[in-house]
Design a protein around this motif. Structure first.
Motif, PDB file in Angstrom:
ATOM      1  N   ILE A 240      15.203   3.795  13.826  1.00  0.00           N
ATOM      2  CA  ILE A 240      15.473   5.035  13.081  1.00  0.00           C
ATOM      3  C   ILE A 240      14.231   5.924  13.101  1.00  0.00           C
ATOM      4  CG2 ILE A 240      15.904   5.985  10.779  1.00  0.00           C
ATOM      5  CD1 ILE A 240      18.418   4.886  11.975  1.00  0.00           C
ATOM      6  N   PHE A 339      21.748   7.866  15.709  1.00  0.00           N
ATOM      7  CA  PHE A 339      21.409   7.555  14.321  1.00  0.00           C
ATOM      8  C   PHE A 339      22.460   6.669  13.654  1.00  0.00           C
ATOM      9  CE2 PHE A 339      21.476   8.109   9.772  1.00  0.00           C
ATOM     10  CZ  PHE A 339      20.130   7.983   9.408  1.00  0.00           C
ATOM     11  N   PHE A 343      21.896   2.721  12.640  1.00  0.00           N
ATOM     12  CA  PHE A 343      22.042   2.431  11.208  1.00  0.00           C
ATOM     13  C   PHE A 343      23.021   1.278  10.970  1.00  0.00           C
ATOM     14  CE2 PHE A 343      23.378   2.906   6.863  1.00  0.00           C
ATOM     15  CZ  PHE A 343      22.285   3.430   6.187  1.00  0.00           C
TER      16      PHE A 343
END
Length: 410
Positions: A240, A339, A343
């Protein structure tokens, strides 16, 4: 570490809440849109404030350092806030804080103070952090774990819609101001951000009065250790960090790269159209990715996209003109799924540590503060195009995470 309970009622609807899970997911997309819009407005502010205050690229990157630094400072307090006042009021509070920050742009422009602008950005970002710490895992829980990546990519698609619209909005209302008067140029940001403040307050009122599926109040069972013991989570946090850092670095410099700092193709206002296409590619890619990952594993899609991004950046660095332009613009398309995919891979299998893991991952968004500063320093010393090597290294790590780093250790 403060943890946020993200166990959502599993039934499709509840007589007490008055809203089913699909309705809640639809409403939450407005948050993803707004924080995407507000975040991408930084890409307009950087060249505008750079010209207004005669800043170097490194100094201009303080915009992103301040904005994303809020993630590092506020992620854990945001978890504590949500734990105390609940998910719904956490959203309302986050929107209110962000609205206050947007409103502070008015006096910042009147005082012609770069420091005031940075302070307003920090407060705005703090509000967004409160929203994001809760919203990402909440969306992940609104359905089965197997489709969590697909679901988060869908809502992130509306985040990308916000980032697509923002450059058009900002270019028209801010960068199109060609006045040579410094006060007039400063005032160009006042009404757009006052309008954004009003929009945030309006959304806050909507969330204050609707009934959402409730987050259960059960406490997490205590166990030895913490979420930090999960190798794939820690490596995911670094993923991230590198992804947000690389994406923000590229997005922040495109207007300058297409102009006098690189390709010499456009003025600032015209360059924003291609910035919008860059973010529009991310929007399209997320909707495509949401469908593709129903059939192909998330890690394989992440690996493929990482390779494509590295190839495109190298192509842009080694060429010129429209080949270099479209190569870097297409990076947005392949950025799209990164992203939400990193995640969901990182929180997979955390069980009762899921909310704690979410806090760690949101903390890692500070990459958007650190990496652009490194890239800015290199750009001032060796040229903007050469500084893209920083982004290449970031995506190389993401490729490692997609191939090996996401796998659970025993």
């Amino acid at each position: 570490m403060v943890s946020i309970n993200t166990n959502v009622t599993s039934n499709n609807s509840s007589p007490k809440t008055g809203m089913n899970l699909k309705g809640a997911l639809a409403l939450l997309t407005s948050l993803f849109f707004m924080w995407g819009f507000l975040t991408c407005m930084n890409d307009i502010l950087i060249p505008h404030l750079r010209g207004l205050f005669d800043l170097s690229i490194t100094q201009a990157m303080l915009v992103q350092f301040t904005f994303f630094g809020a993630y590092f400072l506020m992620s854990l307090p945001a978890g504590w806030i949500i734990g105390k006042i609940g998910y719904k009021m956490g959203i309302v509070s986050g929107l209110g804080i962000a609205g206050l920050g947007a409103l502070m742009f008015y006096p910042a422009a009147a005082l012609l103070s770069y420091g005031f602008f940075l302070g307003a950005l920090f407060i705005l970002a703090c509000g967004i952090v409160v929203l994001q710490v809760a919203a990402n895992p909440y969306v992940a829980e609104l359905g089965t774990p197997e489709t969590a990546s697909s679901r988060l990519n869908l809502t992130q698609g509306f985040n990308a819609l916000g980032t697509t619209v923002a450059p058009i909005f900002g270019g028209w209302l801010i960068l199109d101001n060609v006045s040579q008067d410094i006060n007039s140029k400063a005032e160009a940001v006042q009404m757009p951000y006052v309008g954004l403040a009003l929009a945030l307050v309006l959304i806050a009122l909507v969330f204050a009065f609707v009934k959402l599926p409730k987050i259960q109040d059960t406490e997490e069972a205590k166990a030895e250790g913490s979420a930090w013991k999960f190798r794939h989570l820690v490596l995911g946090a670094l993923g991230i960090f590198t992804y947000v850092g690389a994406e923000v670095s590229i997005g922040s410099t495109l207007v300058m790269y297409f102009g006098d700092e690189g390709l010499h193709l456009f003025g600032e206002a015209d360059a924003t159209k291609y910035l919008s296409i860059f973010w529009g590619g991310a929007m399209v890619g997320r909707f495509i990715g949401s469908a593709v990952m129903q059939k192909i594993s998330a890690s394989k899609v992440l690996a493929f996209n990482s390779v494509m991004v590295v190839v495109l950046i190298i192509t842009s660095m080694l060429t010129s003109g429209y080949v270099a332009l479209w190569s870097i613009v297409l990076v947005g398309l392949f950025n799209s799924i990164m992203f939400p995919t990193i995640f969901t891979l990182a929180i997979d299998g955390l069980g009762k540590y899921t909310s704690q893991g979410s806090g760690i991952l949101c903390l890692a968004i500070v990459g958007g503060a650190v990496v652009p500063m490194i890239m800015g320093i290199l750009a001032d010393s060796f040229g903007l195009a050469n500084s893209f090597v920083v982004a290449i290294l970031c995506y190389a790590y993401i490729l490692f995470y997609a191939l090996k780093g996401h796998k659970h250790s025993n």
